[in-house]
Design a protein around this motif. Structure first.
Motif, PDB file in Angstrom:
ATOM      1  N   ALA A 244      33.682  -4.702 -43.906  1.00 20.49           N
ATOM      2  CA  ALA A 244      35.072  -4.834 -43.442  1.00 20.49           C
ATOM      3  C   ALA A 244      35.911  -3.667 -43.948  1.00 20.49           C
ATOM      4  O   ALA A 244      36.683  -3.069 -43.190  1.00 20.49           O
ATOM      5  CB  ALA A 244      35.659  -6.166 -43.919  1.00 20.49           C
ATOM      6  N   LEU A 245      35.766  -3.311 -45.221  1.00 23.00           N
ATOM      7  CA  LEU A 245      36.515  -2.196 -45.794  1.00 23.00           C
ATOM      8  C   LEU A 245      36.219  -0.892 -45.056  1.00 23.00           C
ATOM      9  O   LEU A 245      37.143  -0.129 -44.727  1.00 23.00           O
ATOM     10  CB  LEU A 245      36.171  -2.046 -47.277  1.00 23.00           C
ATOM     11  CG  LEU A 245      36.762  -0.821 -47.994  1.00 23.00           C
ATOM     12  CD1 LEU A 245      38.279  -0.904 -48.052  1.00 23.00           C
ATOM     13  CD2 LEU A 245      36.170  -0.693 -49.403  1.00 23.00           C
ATOM     14  N   ALA A 246      34.935  -0.628 -44.783  1.00 22.30           N
ATOM     15  CA  ALA A 246      34.553   0.609 -44.100  1.00 22.30           C
ATOM     16  C   ALA A 246      35.175   0.697 -42.711  1.00 22.30           C
ATOM     17  O   ALA A 246      35.680   1.753 -42.302  1.00 22.30           O
ATOM     18  CB  ALA A 246      33.030   0.701 -43.999  1.00 22.30           C
ATOM     19  N   MET A 247      35.173  -0.427 -41.991  1.00 17.00           N
ATOM     20  CA  MET A 247      35.750  -0.423 -40.648  1.00 17.00           C
ATOM     21  C   MET A 247      37.256  -0.253 -40.696  1.00 17.00           C
ATOM     22  O   MET A 247      37.848   0.451 -39.859  1.00 17.00           O
ATOM     23  CB  MET A 247      35.364  -1.701 -39.906  1.00 17.00           C
ATOM     24  CG  MET A 247      33.884  -1.772 -39.562  1.00 17.00           C
ATOM     25  SD  MET A 247      33.439  -3.210 -38.564  1.00 17.00           S
ATOM     26  CE  MET A 247      34.196  -2.805 -36.995  1.00 17.00           C
ATOM     27  N   TYR A 248      37.910  -0.849 -41.681  1.00 16.19           N
ATOM     28  CA  TYR A 248      39.357  -0.682 -41.822  1.00 16.19           C
ATOM     29  C   TYR A 248      39.715   0.775 -42.094  1.00 16.19           C
ATOM     30  O   TYR A 248      40.678   1.315 -41.534  1.00 16.19           O
ATOM     31  CB  TYR A 248      39.891  -1.555 -42.967  1.00 16.19           C
ATOM     32  CG  TYR A 248      39.841  -3.040 -42.700  1.00 16.19           C
ATOM     33  CD1 TYR A 248      39.947  -3.547 -41.415  1.00 16.19           C
ATOM     34  CD2 TYR A 248      39.701  -3.945 -43.755  1.00 16.19           C
ATOM     35  CE1 TYR A 248      39.912  -4.901 -41.184  1.00 16.19           C
ATOM     36  CE2 TYR A 248      39.662  -5.308 -43.528  1.00 16.19           C
ATOM     37  CZ  TYR A 248      39.764  -5.783 -42.236  1.00 16.19           C
ATOM     38  OH  TYR A 248      39.731  -7.129 -42.010  1.00 16.19           O
ATOM     39  N   LEU A 249      38.958   1.427 -42.976  1.00 11.14           N
ATOM     40  CA  LEU A 249      39.240   2.821 -43.314  1.00 11.14           C
ATOM     41  C   LEU A 249      39.030   3.739 -42.111  1.00 11.14           C
ATOM     42  O   LEU A 249      39.839   4.647 -41.856  1.00 11.14           O
ATOM     43  CB  LEU A 249      38.359   3.268 -44.489  1.00 11.14           C
ATOM     44  CG  LEU A 249      38.670   2.610 -45.843  1.00 11.14           C
ATOM     45  CD1 LEU A 249      37.642   3.025 -46.879  1.00 11.14           C
ATOM     46  CD2 LEU A 249      40.075   2.967 -46.315  1.00 11.14           C
ATOM     47  N   LEU A 250      37.964   3.505 -41.353  1.00 10.34           N
ATOM     48  CA  LEU A 250      37.715   4.319 -40.154  1.00 10.34           C
ATOM     49  C   LEU A 250      38.808   4.109 -39.111  1.00 10.34           C
ATOM     50  O   LEU A 250      39.230   5.054 -38.437  1.00 10.34           O
ATOM     51  CB  LEU A 250      36.341   3.972 -39.561  1.00 10.34           C
ATOM     52  CG  LEU A 250      35.122   4.480 -40.333  1.00 10.34           C
ATOM     53  CD1 LEU A 250      33.842   3.918 -39.730  1.00 10.34           C
ATOM     54  CD2 LEU A 250      35.079   6.005 -40.339  1.00 10.34           C
TER      55      LEU A 250
END
Length: 424
Positions: A244-250
């Motif tokens: 979830a964090l990775a997708m939010y940052l992207l």
């Protein structure tokens, strides 16, 4: 002929991680760029990582407390035993409020998307041959997904995995060109950073970030699913929340790298509406080819979040009323879980707008404050434990401080005592 029954395969970590990620990555994801337009990209990174870490650790704290109780025990049983009846009432009200509110929201938004999809499929030459009302779209959306929750956590696992796979494909398909066209001068907005005014808006971004990592209702479900295997639950939480964090940052890079900070004014004025966001982006990049894919992503994000949120609510209701785990007991739990938000959605289709601001306030109680209090109480009660969260008393204090900050920020926002970025 052998009558030997083949042993059942143990649930995989991937399945649990998909439930966690699917719950977290909901419609709130599309609100992140707007909610954090005040602090902009560097501020967004700091707030997202800080919130992710706190919400991940608070989930581990809930796991530690949960492991001292029988399989199937949820917030009601654990909080009542460790913190007493007063905290149990506070936690019960906050859990029910947040989960019911989000269930209501997902039925409403999912019903609208279902209505649009059906009417589009039934259209002839661009004109609908048969118009389906939004109410029927909401009922259809609910029935299909609620049946999965009623059947079992395993079905939700499989469904969430499919939805999250589709989300990943549609996400990278829709954001690929946006990531490629992101401009460093827009992404880092040097003039605003030099003026130092962007940190003024960090407080107002915290409650939205907390909601973006809300999965705690699923921890008791995973404890049951993995039969109290702490190692599998912790790995599922880590993989799911980190995805979830990775997708939010992207997504932050894709949006904030193309749409200047000052251009967020019309998006903020419309509450972060996705169509308004795409319209604003179209002034800087071509969005026609990604709008349909982005809508598909939003649909799957809402559906996966609905499954995760209602699974947690379902298990909480089952524990609260002591419904059995057979078909009849699960049907009773399903009725209490799904009928109230469905009726509210059909009778009061815009009521969510008036109360959503308080959801973050309640979530700060049961997703951060209560887990920290539970783990402190459980360590006093149970001297022996097979699993303990790292960090000792210092980490408990760290999570308690996070809960107080988010709670205070939400209160101050409601009182209009915090500066709010308007794009100007």
């Amino acid at each position: 002929m052998s009558n030997t029954v083949a042993p059942q395969r143990a649930p995989s970590i991937v399945g649990g991680a998909m439930i966690i990620a699917g719950t977290a990555i909901g419609a709130g994801m599309l609100a992140n760029p707007t909610a954090m337009s005040g602090v902009w990209f560097l501020g967004s990174i700091a707030i997202l990582i800080y919130t992710w870490f706190c919400m991940y650790v608070s989930g581990l704290m809930l796991l530690e407390a949960n492991l001292h109780y029988p399989v199937g025990a949820s917030f009601h049983t654990i909080v009542k035993d460790l913190l007493g009846p007063a905290w149990n009432i506070i936690t019960g009200l906050s859990v029910a409020f947040v989960l019911y509110i989000f269930t209501y929201a997902y039925i409403f938004v999912g019903g609208g998307l279902t209505q649009d999809s059906i009417n589009s499929l039934l259209s002839v030459a661009g004109q609908p041959s048969l118009s389906v009302a939004r109410e029927w779209g909401s009922v259809l959306f609910l029935v299909v997904l609620a049946t999965s929750v009623w059947l079992s956590t395993k079905v939700v696992d499989r469904f969430s995995t499919i939805l999250l796979g589709g989300m990943l494909i549609s996400f990278f398909w829709s954001t690929g060109s946006m990531l490629g066209s992101a401009k460093p001068e827009v992404l880092f907005d040097a003039s605003s950073i030099q003026s130092g005014n962007f940190w003024l808006y960090a407080w107002s971004a915290l409650p939205v970030c907390l909601a973006s990592f809300g999965y705690h209702g699923n921890v008791p479900s995973l404890v049951s699913y993995y039969k109290k295997d702490a190692k599998k639950v912790t790995r599922s939480l880590l993989v799911g929340t980190f995805l979830a964090l990775a997708m939010y940052l992207l997504w932050q890079v894709a949006v904030q790298g193309n749409l200047p900070r000052a251009a967020f004014a019309p998006v903020i004025a419309e509450g972060g509406d996705v169509t308004v966001l795409l319209k604003a982006l179209s002034r800087y990049i071509a969005t026609e080819h990604i709008s349909q894919v982005l809508n598909a992503f939003a649909y799957m994000a809402i559906a996966s979040s609905f499954l995760g949120v209602t699974l947690g609510l379902f298990d909480y209701i089952r524990d609260l009323f002591k419904f059995s785990d057979d078909a009849s007991g699960r049907l009773k739990a399903a009725a209490v879980t799904f009928l109230p938000p469905l009726l509210a959605c059909l009778l009061f289709p815009t009521g969510f707008v008036k109360v959503i601001g308080y959801a973050g306030l309640m979530a700060a109680i049961w997703a951060a404050l209560v887990p920290a209090l539970l783990v402190r109480a459980s360590r006093k009660r149970f001297s022996e434990a097979n699993y303990r969260v790292f960090g000792g008393q210092w980490m408990i204090g760290f999570i308690l401080l996070f809960a107080v900050l988010v709670f205070s920020a939400q209160i101050l926002m409601q009182l209009e005592w915090l500066p709010v970025f308007t794009g100007e």
